[in-house]
Design a protein around this motif. Structure first.
Motif, mmCIF file in Angstrom:
data_model
loop_
_atom_site.group_PDB
_atom_site.id
_atom_site.type_symbol
_atom_site.label_atom_id
_atom_site.label_comp_id
_atom_site.label_asym_id
_atom_site.label_seq_id
_atom_site.Cartn_x
_atom_site.Cartn_y
_atom_site.Cartn_z
ATOM 1 N N PHE A 191 129.769 -12.327 3.587
ATOM 2 C CA PHE A 191 130.181 -11.805 4.895
ATOM 3 C C PHE A 191 130.535 -10.326 4.809
ATOM 4 N N GLY A 192 131.023 -9.906 3.656
ATOM 5 C CA GLY A 192 131.471 -8.526 3.493
ATOM 6 C C GLY A 192 130.405 -7.559 3.024
ATOM 7 N N ILE A 193 129.156 -8.000 2.980
ATOM 8 C CA ILE A 193 128.075 -7.109 2.542
ATOM 9 C C ILE A 193 127.707 -6.131 3.663
ATOM 10 N N THR A 194 127.897 -4.867 3.390
ATOM 11 C CA THR A 194 127.490 -3.797 4.298
ATOM 12 C C THR A 194 126.628 -2.828 3.503
ATOM 13 N N ASP A 195 126.127 -1.794 4.156
ATOM 14 C CA ASP A 195 125.311 -0.802 3.437
ATOM 15 C C ASP A 195 126.109 -0.198 2.281
ATOM 16 N N GLU A 196 127.395 0.064 2.543
ATOM 17 C CA GLU A 196 128.241 0.733 1.541
ATOM 18 C C GLU A 196 128.617 -0.198 0.392
ATOM 19 N N THR A 197 129.048 -1.423 0.708
ATOM 20 C CA THR A 197 129.419 -2.366 -0.361
ATOM 21 C C THR A 197 128.188 -2.742 -1.177
ATOM 22 N N PHE A 198 127.044 -2.835 -0.512
ATOM 23 C CA PHE A 198 125.803 -3.136 -1.226
ATOM 24 C C PHE A 198 125.490 -2.033 -2.238
ATOM 25 N N SER A 199 125.648 -0.773 -1.817
ATOM 26 C CA SER A 199 125.350 0.356 -2.702
ATOM 27 C C SER A 199 126.245 0.346 -3.929
ATOM 28 N N VAL A 200 127.541 0.076 -3.718
ATOM 29 C CA VAL A 200 128.498 0.065 -4.825
ATOM 30 C C VAL A 200 128.173 -1.059 -5.809
ATOM 31 N N VAL A 201 127.915 -2.245 -5.291
ATOM 32 C CA VAL A 201 127.645 -3.406 -6.146
ATOM 33 C C VAL A 201 126.289 -3.272 -6.833
ATOM 34 N N ALA A 202 125.282 -2.818 -6.098
ATOM 35 C CA ALA A 202 123.928 -2.723 -6.647
ATOM 36 C C ALA A 202 123.824 -1.698 -7.775
ATOM 37 N N THR A 203 124.638 -0.647 -7.718
ATOM 38 C CA THR A 203 124.580 0.407 -8.733
ATOM 39 C C THR A 203 125.544 0.165 -9.887
ATOM 40 N N LYS A 204 126.300 -0.924 -9.808
ATOM 41 C CA LYS A 204 127.233 -1.261 -10.886
ATOM 42 C C LYS A 204 126.456 -1.692 -12.132
ATOM 43 N N GLU A 205 126.909 -1.249 -13.272
ATOM 44 C CA GLU A 205 126.253 -1.632 -14.519
ATOM 45 C C GLU A 205 126.567 -3.090 -14.839
ATOM 46 N N GLY A 206 125.565 -3.812 -15.243
ATOM 47 C CA GLY A 206 125.770 -5.207 -15.615
ATOM 48 C C GLY A 206 125.874 -6.125 -14.409
ATOM 49 N N THR A 207 126.335 -7.332 -14.660
ATOM 50 C CA THR A 207 126.461 -8.346 -13.609
ATOM 51 C C THR A 207 127.730 -8.140 -12.795
ATOM 52 N N ALA A 208 127.628 -8.342 -11.507
ATOM 53 C CA ALA A 208 128.792 -8.242 -10.621
ATOM 54 C C ALA A 208 129.462 -9.607 -10.545
ATOM 55 N N THR A 209 130.696 -9.682 -10.986
ATOM 56 C CA THR A 209 131.424 -10.948 -10.969
ATOM 57 C C THR A 209 131.947 -11.234 -9.565
ATOM 58 N N THR A 210 132.360 -12.479 -9.370
ATOM 59 C CA THR A 210 132.930 -12.865 -8.081
ATOM 60 C C THR A 210 134.211 -12.089 -7.797
ATOM 61 N N GLY A 211 135.033 -11.908 -8.830
ATOM 62 C CA GLY A 211 136.276 -11.154 -8.669
ATOM 63 C C GLY A 211 136.008 -9.725 -8.239
ATOM 64 N N PHE A 212 134.992 -9.098 -8.827
ATOM 65 C CA PHE A 212 134.630 -7.722 -8.472
ATOM 66 C C PHE A 212 134.169 -7.661 -7.021
ATOM 67 N N MET A 213 133.356 -8.617 -6.609
ATOM 68 C CA MET A 213 132.865 -8.664 -5.231
ATOM 69 C C MET A 213 134.016 -8.764 -4.241
ATOM 70 N N PHE A 214 134.950 -9.661 -4.514
ATOM 71 C CA PHE A 214 136.090 -9.835 -3.622
ATOM 72 C C PHE A 214 136.961 -8.585 -3.579
ATOM 73 N N GLY A 215 137.065 -7.876 -4.697
ATOM 74 C CA GLY A 215 137.863 -6.659 -4.742
ATOM 75 C C GLY A 215 137.268 -5.558 -3.875
ATOM 76 N N VAL A 216 135.958 -5.333 -4.021
ATOM 77 C CA VAL A 216 135.269 -4.306 -3.232
ATOM 78 C C VAL A 216 135.371 -4.607 -1.746
ATOM 79 N N ILE A 217 135.129 -5.854 -1.407
ATOM 80 C CA ILE A 217 135.105 -6.240 0.009
ATOM 81 C C ILE A 217 136.507 -6.253 0.615
ATOM 82 N N ALA A 218 137.508 -6.606 -0.181
ATOM 83 C CA ALA A 218 138.886 -6.635 0.328
ATOM 84 C C ALA A 218 139.316 -5.261 0.839
ATOM 85 N N VAL A 219 138.983 -4.217 0.066
ATOM 86 C CA VAL A 219 139.359 -2.854 0.455
ATOM 87 C C VAL A 219 138.579 -2.395 1.682
#
Length: 243
Positions: free
Chosen positions: A112-140
């Motif tokens: 639900f929290g996927i936007t152009d900006e959150t997608f860019s941050v997660v997609a450019t992250k090195e390695g696998t994006a964990t669930t905790g990381f996803m929730f952190g980005v989207i929470a802010v």
């Protein structure tokens, strides 16, 4: 083992919060402007905040304001929002390969929290994006958008009535601001915008359909024609290359 897993998720969540701070800061002026324009468009603060809570899509919310101002029906607004956000299917598919395997419920929540900006941050992250990381980005990003939408409405309510009414012009300025950068990067976008505007003008000036349906139809028709032209152009290039 459970304590280790919890500690790992907490650490990843903190990393997500840190990565999402820039998004939260970037949302500040946009959400503030949305709240102000929502006030001048006649929405109450509860309706403004609720829209940000439920929709959480900047471009769609701005478009919704203009459609609401035109008195467009609910179905047309929902359909237009769907068309504008259809790119999220592609983004979600891409992030499926980027994110770690997890319960479907967790994926449904953070998708639900996927936007152009959150997608860019997660997609450019090195390695696998964990669930905790996803929730952190989207929470802010999510909390920033919702809170500052409400703050913008409160600021708008404190402005003189004359100034509130004149702020409706800012809505069109915002659309231009969103469109121009894309037009600079791609000629295709220029043709798409021009064709969409031409169709919309034809439909509305000649009273062929209501304003809401005119926007929806113009958007779909121009997109189909531009993509068809792109396909034919690539096909022609392929034939020329074979020769």
């Amino acid at each position: 083992m459970a304590d280790i897993a919890i500690g790992r998720e907490t650490s990843e969540f903190k990393k997500g919060l840190q990565a999402g701070i820039t998004i939260g800061i970037g949302y500040f002026p946009i959400a503030l402007t949305f709240g102000l324009l929502a006030k001048t468009s006649g929405l109450s603060i509860y309706e403004t905040v609720l829209m940000s809570v439920i929709v959480f899509a900047g471009a769609s919310q701005y478009i919704s304001l203009s459609l609401i101002a035109y008195g467009t029906g609910i179905f047309e607004i929902i359909l237009t929002t769907f068309i504008v956000n259809i790119r999220h299917f592609l983004m979600s598919t891409t992030l499926t390969e980027k994110c770690e395997e997890d319960h479907l419920l967790n994926k449904l929540i953070y998708s639900f929290g996927i936007t152009d900006e959150t997608f860019s941050v997660v997609a450019t992250k090195e390695g696998t994006a964990t669930t905790g990381f996803m929730f952190g980005v989207i929470a802010v990003s999510y909390s920033s958008w919702v809170v500052f939408s409400g703050v913008g409405h409160l600021i708008g309510a404190s402005l003189p009535q004359t100034l509130q009414e004149s702020m409706s012009v800012a809505l069109y300025a915002m659309f231009i601001g969103l469109l121009v950068p894309s037009m600079k990067k791609s000629v295709k976008v220029v043709f798409l915008a021009a064709l969409g505007a031409a169709f919309n003008s034809i439909f509305t000036i000649n009273h062929l359909m209501a304003q809401g349906w005119a926007i929806v139809t113009a958007t779909l028709l121009s997109a189909v024609l531009i993509e068809l032209g792109e396909v034919l152009k690539n096909k022609h290039r392929g034939v020329q290359h074979e020769k």
